[in-house]
Every structure is written in C-alpha cells, then in structure tokens.
Enzyme design. Structure first.
Site, PDB file in Angstrom:
ATOM      1  N   CYS A   1     -30.155  14.458  41.914  1.00  0.00           N
ATOM      2  CA  CYS A   1     -30.148  16.113  42.504  1.00  0.00           C
ATOM      3  C   CYS A   1     -31.346  16.268  43.183  1.00  0.00           C
ATOM      4  CB  CYS A   1     -29.931  16.746  41.169  1.00  0.00           C
ATOM      5  SG  CYS A   1     -31.297  16.649  39.947  1.00  0.00           S
TER       6      CYS A   1
ATOM      7  N   ASN B   1     -34.492  16.624  40.028  1.00  0.00           N
ATOM      8  CA  ASN B   1     -34.381  15.780  38.731  1.00  0.00           C
ATOM      9  C   ASN B   1     -35.256  16.180  37.605  1.00  0.00           C
ATOM     10  OD1 ASN B   1     -36.071  12.552  37.725  1.00  0.00           O
ATOM     11  ND2 ASN B   1     -33.924  13.177  37.380  1.00  0.00           N
TER      12      ASN B   1
ATOM     13  N   CYS C   1     -33.098  19.196  36.364  1.00  0.00           N
ATOM     14  CA  CYS C   1     -31.881  20.220  35.553  1.00  0.00           C
ATOM     15  C   CYS C   1     -30.790  19.067  35.613  1.00  0.00           C
ATOM     16  CB  CYS C   1     -31.625  21.326  36.208  1.00  0.00           C
ATOM     17  SG  CYS C   1     -33.182  22.433  36.313  1.00  0.00           S
ATOM     18  N   ARG C   2     -30.059  18.926  36.566  1.00  0.00           N
ATOM     19  CA  ARG C   2     -28.802  18.405  36.969  1.00  0.00           C
ATOM     20  C   ARG C   2     -28.757  16.770  36.710  1.00  0.00           C
ATOM     21  NH1 ARG C   2     -27.176  20.756  42.328  1.00  0.00           N
ATOM     22  NH2 ARG C   2     -29.378  20.386  42.474  1.00  0.00           N
ATOM     23  N   SER C   3     -29.626  16.185  37.303  1.00  0.00           N
ATOM     24  CA  SER C   3     -29.571  14.720  37.020  1.00  0.00           C
ATOM     25  C   SER C   3     -30.030  14.265  35.686  1.00  0.00           C
ATOM     26  CB  SER C   3     -30.076  13.761  38.166  1.00  0.00           C
ATOM     27  OG  SER C   3     -31.477  14.041  38.400  1.00  0.00           O
TER      28      SER C   3
ATOM     29  N   ASP D   1     -26.400  23.982  41.432  1.00  0.00           N
ATOM     30  CA  ASP D   1     -27.925  24.036  41.121  1.00  0.00           C
ATOM     31  C   ASP D   1     -28.010  25.129  40.017  1.00  0.00           C
ATOM     32  OD1 ASP D   1     -30.512  24.253  40.721  1.00  0.00           O
ATOM     33  OD2 ASP D   1     -30.901  24.145  42.956  1.00  0.00           O
TER      34      ASP D   1
HETATM   35  P1  4NP Z   1     -32.113  20.306  39.791  1.00  0.00           P
HETATM   36  O1  4NP Z   1     -32.670  21.699  39.987  1.00  0.00           O
HETATM   37  O2  4NP Z   1     -31.872  19.780  41.281  1.00  0.00           O
HETATM   38  O3  4NP Z   1     -30.667  20.422  39.293  1.00  0.00           O
HETATM   39  O4  4NP Z   1     -33.250  19.471  38.995  1.00  0.00           O
HETATM   40  C1  4NP Z   1     -33.856  22.371  40.553  1.00  0.00           C
HETATM   41  C2  4NP Z   1     -35.062  22.066  40.142  1.00  0.00           C
HETATM   42  C3  4NP Z   1     -36.051  22.430  40.640  1.00  0.00           C
HETATM   43  C4  4NP Z   1     -35.911  23.037  41.837  1.00  0.00           C
HETATM   44  C5  4NP Z   1     -34.732  23.562  42.441  1.00  0.00           C
HETATM   45  C6  4NP Z   1     -33.803  22.947  41.764  1.00  0.00           C
HETATM   46  N1  4NP Z   1     -37.163  23.839  42.467  1.00  0.00           N
HETATM   47  O5  4NP Z   1     -37.117  24.256  43.526  1.00  0.00           O
HETATM   48  O6  4NP Z   1     -38.208  23.707  42.199  1.00  0.00           O
END
Ligand code: 4NP
Length: 155
Positions: free
Chosen positions: A11, A14, A16-18, A125
C-alpha cells in the site's frame, strides 16, 4: 520440493492496509495449512520502522488477527525479483509499483482484489477516516485472502 509461494502486499504507507493484509493472510494461510512467505511494504517511506496503525491493530484484534512482529518498510528493488505475487491495494500503489519495476517482473504486480468475486478493485485508504473505513479494509482483505488461498491451492 517446490519452493513455497511468496506474497508481498503493498500500500502507500505500510501502516494500515498492507500490514492488515499481512496479518489476515498469515492467519488464514496457517488455518488452511498452506506454507507461504508473506511480507508487506509501502511505496512511500513516511513511517519506516513503525508498528502498524493502532486503529488497524484494534479493529484486527477484534476479529482475532495478530500484528505482532510487523514493522513498516518500503518496497525495495530486490522485492520484484524475490516475490511471486506483488499485490497492490489501490490504483496509485499499482501505478507506483509499475513505474519502478523492471519489465521482466511487471507481470507479478496485480490488484489484491483480483482474488475476490466482488465488484471492487481497490481497498480504500482508511488513514484519514473513521472506524468504518478500517472495518471495510478488513472485510475486503478477508474476502481477497480467501480467494488467494483458493488460487494457491489450485482451485
Ligand atoms: P496505508 O495508509 O497506505 O494503508 O498504510 C496510509 C498511511 C499513511 C499515510 C497515508 C496512507 N500518510 O499519509 O502518512
């Protein structure tokens, strides 16, 4: 003996989703008795070395998933050679992976939700939203994990 299959979930951050995909798929692969190498990584390096987002961990724990030992890392060039399946959560992850992946390995990059029968292609997201977003992430990831297990089992 054949090498066990390997899967990298990807994702943006790294956190939340992955990592959720890593935790859920580890759990389900173990339950299915399937030996798989499983890791996760982000296309960007905002949170390197950090543990998964507390909201992901809390929602996942309610469904029995453990995030122990998972810490944030960025996608590295050697991942493209190493992993059999490189599974993007959304279109921007897919496009960012394509930009940096050598041509010979591009066929390994796919959408994780290809392995579901549902209409969605992207795991949205959840970072800037509420708990419902994290529950949706879990719902989609559970469905795709079941589909990927069936695929690896040759069904
Ligand atoms: P992820 O979510 O891609 O599912 O881990 C996010 C985590 C952090 C951020 C954006 C999306 N950020 O902008 O810091």
């Amino acid at each position: 003996m054949d090498k066990k299959p390997s899967v990298l979930f990807v994702c943006l951050g790294n956190i939340c989703r992955s990592p959720t995909a890593e935790a859920v798929f580890r759990h389900k692969a173990k339950q299915a008795g399937l030996a798989v190498d499983i890791e996760s990584a982000g296309t960007h390096g905002y949170h390197i070395g950090k543990e998964p987002d507390k909201r992901s961990q809390a929602c996942g724990a309610q469904r029995g998933y453990s995030f122990e030992g998972i810490s944030c890392r960025r996608v590295e060039s050697r991942d493209f050679e190493h992993f059999d399946f490189i599974l993007a959560m959304d279109e921007s992850n897919f496009d960012n992976l394509h930009k940096v992946c050598p041509d010979e390995f591009k066929h390994k990059i796919r959408y994780f939700l290809e392995f579901t029968t549902g209409p969605e292609r992207e795991v949205p997201d959840p970072y800037y939203g509420g708990k419902r977003g994290f529950e949706l992430v879990l719902d989609l990831i559970e469905q795709a994990s079941d589909g990927l297990i069936q695929h690896l089992q040759g069904h």
